[in-house]
Design an enzyme around this catalytic site. Structure first.
Site, PDB file in Angstrom:
ATOM      1  N   THR A 134      -6.922   6.261   9.842  1.00  0.00           N
ATOM      2  CA  THR A 134      -6.825   5.179   8.867  1.00  0.00           C
ATOM      3  C   THR A 134      -8.098   4.344   9.016  1.00  0.00           C
ATOM      4  OG1 THR A 134      -5.508   3.273   8.147  1.00  0.00           O
ATOM      5  CG2 THR A 134      -5.517   3.733  10.500  1.00  0.00           C
ATOM      6  N   THR A 135      -8.298   3.361   8.128  1.00  0.00           N
ATOM      7  CA  THR A 135      -9.507   2.540   8.201  1.00  0.00           C
ATOM      8  C   THR A 135      -9.571   1.879   9.574  1.00  0.00           C
ATOM      9  OG1 THR A 135      -9.005   2.062   5.900  1.00  0.00           O
ATOM     10  CG2 THR A 135     -10.827   0.847   6.883  1.00  0.00           C
ATOM     11  N   ARG A 146      -7.334  12.672   0.653  1.00  0.00           N
ATOM     12  CA  ARG A 146      -6.278  13.260   1.483  1.00  0.00           C
ATOM     13  C   ARG A 146      -4.871  12.826   1.065  1.00  0.00           C
ATOM     14  NH1 ARG A 146      -7.116   9.915   7.070  1.00  0.00           N
ATOM     15  NH2 ARG A 146      -9.185  10.821   6.964  1.00  0.00           N
ATOM     16  N   HIS A 147      -4.760  11.690   0.388  1.00  0.00           N
ATOM     17  CA  HIS A 147      -3.418  11.325  -0.116  1.00  0.00           C
ATOM     18  C   HIS A 147      -3.494  10.978  -1.611  1.00  0.00           C
ATOM     19  CE1 HIS A 147      -5.110   7.529   1.280  1.00  0.00           C
ATOM     20  NE2 HIS A 147      -4.728   7.685   2.539  1.00  0.00           N
ATOM     21  N   ASN A 158       0.846  -1.187   0.000  1.00  0.00           N
ATOM     22  CA  ASN A 158       0.000   0.000   0.000  1.00  0.00           C
ATOM     23  C   ASN A 158       0.889   1.247   0.000  1.00  0.00           C
ATOM     24  OD1 ASN A 158      -1.374   2.305   1.170  1.00  0.00           O
ATOM     25  ND2 ASN A 158      -3.092   0.948   1.542  1.00  0.00           N
ATOM     26  N   HIS A 168      -5.650   3.600  -1.662  1.00  0.00           N
ATOM     27  CA  HIS A 168      -6.985   3.897  -1.150  1.00  0.00           C
ATOM     28  C   HIS A 168      -7.391   5.282  -1.651  1.00  0.00           C
ATOM     29  CE1 HIS A 168      -9.748   4.107   2.684  1.00  0.00           C
ATOM     30  NE2 HIS A 168     -10.392   4.369   1.573  1.00  0.00           N
ATOM     31  N   ARG A 176      -9.553   7.832  -1.060  1.00  0.00           N
ATOM     32  CA  ARG A 176     -10.506   8.243  -0.026  1.00  0.00           C
ATOM     33  C   ARG A 176     -11.442   9.309  -0.570  1.00  0.00           C
ATOM     34  NH1 ARG A 176      -8.994   6.563   5.318  1.00  0.00           N
ATOM     35  NH2 ARG A 176     -10.694   7.912   5.965  1.00  0.00           N
ATOM     36  N   HIS A 216      -3.718  -4.758   7.631  1.00  0.00           N
ATOM     37  CA  HIS A 216      -3.892  -3.637   8.563  1.00  0.00           C
ATOM     38  C   HIS A 216      -3.016  -3.799   9.796  1.00  0.00           C
ATOM     39  CE1 HIS A 216      -5.538  -0.057  10.339  1.00  0.00           C
ATOM     40  NE2 HIS A 216      -6.027   0.175   9.148  1.00  0.00           N
ATOM     41  N   GLY A 217      -2.068  -2.896   9.924  1.00  0.00           N
ATOM     42  CA  GLY A 217      -1.205  -2.875  11.107  1.00  0.00           C
ATOM     43  C   GLY A 217      -0.133  -3.955  11.100  1.00  0.00           C
ATOM     44  N   GLU A 229      -8.507   0.336  -2.986  1.00  0.00           N
ATOM     45  CA  GLU A 229      -9.361   0.341  -1.790  1.00  0.00           C
ATOM     46  C   GLU A 229     -10.330   1.493  -1.921  1.00  0.00           C
ATOM     47  OE1 GLU A 229      -7.377   0.696   1.910  1.00  0.00           O
ATOM     48  OE2 GLU A 229      -5.983  -0.895   1.420  1.00  0.00           O
ATOM     49  N   GLU A 243     -10.819  -9.652   2.675  1.00  0.00           N
ATOM     50  CA  GLU A 243      -9.569  -9.305   3.335  1.00  0.00           C
ATOM     51  C   GLU A 243      -9.874  -9.229   4.824  1.00  0.00           C
ATOM     52  OE1 GLU A 243      -7.262  -6.008   1.785  1.00  0.00           O
ATOM     53  OE2 GLU A 243      -6.342  -5.660   3.751  1.00  0.00           O
ATOM     54  N   HIS A 287       0.938   6.340   1.633  1.00  0.00           N
ATOM     55  CA  HIS A 287       1.716   7.335   2.384  1.00  0.00           C
ATOM     56  C   HIS A 287       2.857   7.955   1.588  1.00  0.00           C
ATOM     57  CE1 HIS A 287      -1.005   6.868   5.504  1.00  0.00           C
ATOM     58  NE2 HIS A 287      -0.697   5.611   5.774  1.00  0.00           N
ATOM     59  N   ARG A 300       3.474  19.166   0.900  1.00  0.00           N
ATOM     60  CA  ARG A 300       3.813  20.389   0.152  1.00  0.00           C
ATOM     61  C   ARG A 300       2.918  20.592  -1.076  1.00  0.00           C
ATOM     62  NH1 ARG A 300       9.061  22.515   1.749  1.00  0.00           N
ATOM     63  NH2 ARG A 300       8.841  22.278   4.003  1.00  0.00           N
TER      64      ARG A 300
HETATM   65  N1  PXP Z   1      -5.745  -3.267   4.008  1.00  0.00           N
HETATM   66  C1  PXP Z   1      -6.736  -2.333   4.084  1.00  0.00           C
HETATM   67  C2  PXP Z   1      -8.100  -2.725   3.661  1.00  0.00           C
HETATM   68  C3  PXP Z   1      -6.463  -1.028   4.552  1.00  0.00           C
HETATM   69  O1  PXP Z   1      -7.466  -0.124   4.626  1.00  0.00           O
HETATM   70  C4  PXP Z   1      -5.137  -0.697   4.885  1.00  0.00           C
HETATM   71  C5  PXP Z   1      -4.827   0.712   5.298  1.00  0.00           C
HETATM   72  O2  PXP Z   1      -5.030   1.578   4.226  1.00  0.00           O
HETATM   73  C6  PXP Z   1      -4.142  -1.692   4.772  1.00  0.00           C
HETATM   74  C7  PXP Z   1      -4.481  -2.980   4.352  1.00  0.00           C
HETATM   75  C8  PXP Z   1      -2.721  -1.417   5.100  1.00  0.00           C
HETATM   76  O3  PXP Z   1      -2.616  -1.143   6.461  1.00  0.00           O
HETATM   77  P1  PXP Z   1      -1.233  -0.648   7.055  1.00  0.00           P
HETATM   78  O4  PXP Z   1      -0.928   0.660   6.382  1.00  0.00           O
HETATM   79  O5  PXP Z   1      -1.510  -0.513   8.515  1.00  0.00           O
HETATM   80  O6  PXP Z   1      -0.209  -1.694   6.727  1.00  0.00           O
END
Ligand code: PXP
Length: 246
Positions: A100-101, A49-50, A7, A43, A45, A191-192, A70, A151, A10, A18
């Protein structure tokens, strides 16, 4: 061997500090692919935002590796997805104030809306995955409304702050993955996840693909993006292990 989706939201978050043109998500995607990423995840959004619409278009045109978008089930975003045609759409819940989600999609609470979204994306040729908590009732409902990919949300496991609760969350994830496999789902997780907690979760063999962002981008600040991706690919068991650390 499990697959790695990286992903790159970021990369765009840094650019937005900037509001300029660097770092460029397409350049980042190419570096991730060179290092072994099996898919690129972004993602789009609702508040942009990004990642923005132009980024997704550029990625669609610029890479051949799987592009996983996403997105919320908002009709306006669905229209954008149908125009851009990613290789996969992952439906996520979205709240504007969140960092974040935060949780999985509530398939039980909004079954008809989710089903309608799946149908319209699939009619447009886009395979759909839905991001849900490792909850058997949600998985069962997801099957009933015709979802074929899920997922599993690994956030509760990733945030567990002691060994006992981490072990409990891991058991919940394993039970969900085993159930989902029996039901016929393709199973992804994310996620995480980071270089440490992946060691435990990768023992769940039903998980076919991990979607990981934040921890890879953080490590990339110190070692570079390609190396950070290669290390994660190795950590998930997607590459032979090295006799010496990289
Ligand atoms: N999977 C989904 C569905 C998410 O929304 C995110 C965060 O955007 C991730 C995976 C990745 O999560 P992380 O950035 O915490 O690794």
């Amino acid at each position: 061997m499990p697959l790695l989706g990286v992903n790159i939201d970021h990369i765009a978050s840094v650019r937005q500090l900037r509001k300029g043109t660097t770092p460029d998500p397409l350049e980042a995607a190419r570096a991730c692919i060179k290092a072994g990423a099996d898919s690129i995840v972004v993602h789009l959004r609702e508040d942009r935002r990004h990642i923005n619409d132009a980024d997704v278009k550029k990625l669609r045109a610029g890479i051949r590796t799987k592009l996983n978008l996403e997105m919320s089930i908002d009709p306006q975003i669905v229209r954008v997805a149908l125009r851009i045609k990613p290789d996969q759409a992952t439906l996520v819940p979205e709240r504007r104030q969140e960092l974040t989600t935060e949780g999985g999609l509530d398939v039980i609470g909004q079954a008809l809306r989710v089903q309608k979204t799946i149908r319209s994306l699939e009619a447009g040729g886009i395979p759909v995955s839905i991001f849900i908590d490792p909850d058997i009732k949600q998985i069962k409902r997801a099957r009933e409304i015709g979802a074929q990919r899920i997922e599993l949300h690994t956030g509760a496991f990733a945030l567990a702050d002691n060994a006992a609760s981490r072990a409990k969350e891991l058991r919940i994830l394993r039970a969900a993955a085993v159930y989902a496999r029996k039901t016929g789902f393709e199973i992804f997780a994310g996620h995480g996840l980071d270089y440490d907690n992946i060691k435990q979760i990768k023992r769940i063999k039903e998980i076919e693909e991990y979607n990981i962002g934040y921890s890879i981008i953080c490590r990339a600040l110190f070692v570079g993006l390609e190396k950070a991706v290669r290390q994660m690919k190795r950590s998930i068991g997607g590459l032979p292990s090295l006799s010496e650390p990289e």
